[in-house]
Design a protein around this motif. Structure first.
Motif, PDB file in Angstrom:
ATOM      1  N   LEU A 254       0.795  -1.117  -0.197  1.00  0.00           N
ATOM      2  CA  LEU A 254       0.269  -0.419  -0.203  1.00  0.00           C
ATOM      3  C   LEU A 254       0.992   1.490  -0.007  1.00  0.00           C
ATOM      4  N   GLY A 255       2.720   1.193  -0.152  1.00  0.00           N
ATOM      5  CA  GLY A 255       3.065   2.212   0.257  1.00  0.00           C
ATOM      6  C   GLY A 255       2.842   3.066   1.236  1.00  0.00           C
ATOM      7  N   PHE A 256       2.479   2.007   2.550  1.00  0.00           N
ATOM      8  CA  PHE A 256       3.154   2.756   3.749  1.00  0.00           C
ATOM      9  C   PHE A 256       4.109   3.353   4.444  1.00  0.00           C
ATOM     10  N   ASN A 257       5.924   2.697   3.751  1.00  0.00           N
ATOM     11  CA  ASN A 257       6.473   2.928   4.049  1.00  0.00           C
ATOM     12  C   ASN A 257       7.073   4.040   3.216  1.00  0.00           C
TER      13      ASN A 257
ATOM     14  N   SER B  32       3.550   8.208  -3.348  1.00  0.00           N
ATOM     15  CA  SER B  32       2.582   7.469  -3.246  1.00  0.00           C
ATOM     16  C   SER B  32       1.545   7.482  -4.651  1.00  0.00           C
ATOM     17  N   ILE B  33       0.527   6.650  -5.016  1.00  0.00           N
ATOM     18  CA  ILE B  33      -0.712   7.223  -5.016  1.00  0.00           C
ATOM     19  C   ILE B  33      -1.380   8.259  -5.505  1.00  0.00           C
ATOM     20  N   PRO B  34      -1.615   7.350  -3.951  1.00  0.00           N
ATOM     21  CA  PRO B  34      -2.826   8.481  -2.766  1.00  0.00           C
ATOM     22  C   PRO B  34      -1.960   9.551  -2.271  1.00  0.00           C
ATOM     23  N   PHE B  35      -1.081  10.014  -2.636  1.00  0.00           N
ATOM     24  CA  PHE B  35      -1.137  11.277  -1.467  1.00  0.00           C
ATOM     25  C   PHE B  35      -0.238  12.463  -3.571  1.00  0.00           C
TER      26      PHE B  35
END
Length: 418
Positions: free
Chosen positions: A113-116, A121-124
């Motif tokens: 999910l790209g939390f790291n 990331s895409i949501p950011f």
């Protein structure tokens, strides 16, 4: 059911629609991050980021022209939409605060999910573009028609827009590299965190690397675990010649102390030599009044360390000296034939040809005998626009504060006169 409750997505939109839209963007972003991954897109660099930024500005202008007289414009430039966008960004900031933003080799839900790596990331990306869009609508709503009383609001919000816009689009052009400088050698290449080397439009020669260290410290280590024994505070005491102190349960006296020494036979002697290490002769008195005497040394790259065994569980040792200050005397060469002599220090940058140069580290294994200096070279061509945006925010905020006080004073005077 309350008859006064407005159905969702019925005009005029409010906070419910704003939060649903913002968190819907986040959901779509995380789905794309999980299925496609932002790594497959790569970084946006010049001139792609400039083209994308220009298109985005034109898009905001076009949308304003098309919807400025419609109800949707009031929503997009209003408080509910702004709060929703900020709430979406705040969720990502909270995740960033509780999740280490470091590369991870293991594949799991956090990395998928790209939390790291949320900032790439895409949501950011989605929530930042949405926030910029909402902020852009807010600015143009106050900008046309322009009124003097709105000047501070427009300046501060436009400054925020420029700051976020430049920081986001310019991230791909940011270069943060390292150079390993060896004394009396000219270096013109730098490397990134992946070990890739790059030729720079400058070269640096290390003339001299200087380092000052604190005295080493006395400490007790648990022989069974190898961990520092910290039953009482302080758990470490800086060594001085003729020091007498209480460390945990033991009285310790330092009879002799050398900053640079070498061992010969059963004792250490003061000496100046490559690799000469600190050493101290100590007397340790146990709670039972037994006295243990011996030499301790932290060693160096070519000298062994030596500790004093107290009993089966504990040993007294000398810690490795910590750096107090280190700097590099360098010559910097540029393609136009210029040569500049500079002293590089930690947290004090020097700029040449658009590159900021910082003192970063050195060969810690060699310590005071290090002939290698590690410097960081950073280039961020978009940083000037970030500074401009921050300056505009400051000016606009000061003006709004001043105007607010002025209006309040005028109303107070008017109220008194009435």
């Amino acid at each position: 059911m309350n008859k006064n409750t407005k159905p969702l997505w019925q005009s005029p939109w409010g906070y419910s629609e704003s939060f649903l839209f913002a968190f819907g963007l986040l959901l779509v972003g995380f789905v794309l991050e999980f299925t496609v991954g932002s790594a497959s897109f790569g970084s946006i660099v010049f001139p792609q980021n400039l083209i994308l930024g220009t298109v985005y500005i034109l898009l905001i202008a076009l949308v304003y022209v098309l919807i400025r007289k419609k109800p949707i414009f009031k929503f997009l430039s209003g408080i509910p939409a702004s709060i929703g966008a900020i709430a979406g960004l705040s969720v990502l900031v909270v995740i960033m605060g509780i999740t280490p933003q470091i590369p991870m080799d293991n594949k799991g839900i956090v990395t998928s999910l790209g939390f790291n790596r949320l900032t790439t990331s895409i949501p950011f990306l989605f929530i930042n573009f949405y926030l910029l869009f909402i902020l852009g609508m807010v600015v143009v709503r106050k900008l046309f028609p322009l009124k003097w009383k709105n000047w501070g609001f427009v300046c501060s919000h436009l400054g925020l827009w420029i700051t976020v816009f430049a920081a986001g689009l310019g991230s791909g052009d940011l270069q943060r590299l390292r150079m390993d400088l060896i004394e009396n050698r000219i270096e013109g290449r730098a490397y990134d965190d992946k070990g890739n080397y790059f030729e720079l439009p400058l070269a640096i020669k290390l003339n001299d690397f200087k380092i000052e260290e604190f005295h080493p410290k006395l400490a007790v280590v648990d022989n069974t675990t190898g961990m520092l024994y910290e039953a009482t505070k302080p758990s470490m005491i800086m060594i001085e010649n003729k020091l007498a102190c209480q460390l945990h349960d033991w009285e310790i006296k330092v009879d002799e102390f050398f900053l640079t020494s070498g061992r010969a036979g059963d004792k250490y002697y003061s000496m100046v030599d490559l690799g000469a290490a600190p050493a101290a002769k100590v007397r340790l008195i146990t709670p039972a009044k037994d006295t243990i005497t011996g030499w301790i040394s932290c060693g160096s790259f070519n000298r062994p360390h030596e500790s004093l065994k107290i009993d089966e569980r504990f040993s007294l040792l000398m810690t490795v000296p910590e750096p107090k200050k280190f700097s590099s005397e360098v010559s910097i060469y540029t393609p136009d034939g210029q040569k500049q002599e500079q002293t590089l220090e930690v947290n004090k940058s020097f700029t040449v040809n658009g590159w900021k140069i910082y003192q970063l580290s050195y060969d810690e294994k060699m310590g005071i005998y290090s002939t290698k200096s590690i410097v960081e070279v950073v280039k961020d061509p978009w940083q000037i626009f970030v500074y401009i945006g921050v300056f505009m925010m400051m000016i606009g905020s000061v003006y709004m504060f001043w105007r607010g006080n002025k209006v309040k004073n005028e109303e107070t005077i008017k109220g008194v006169s009435n």
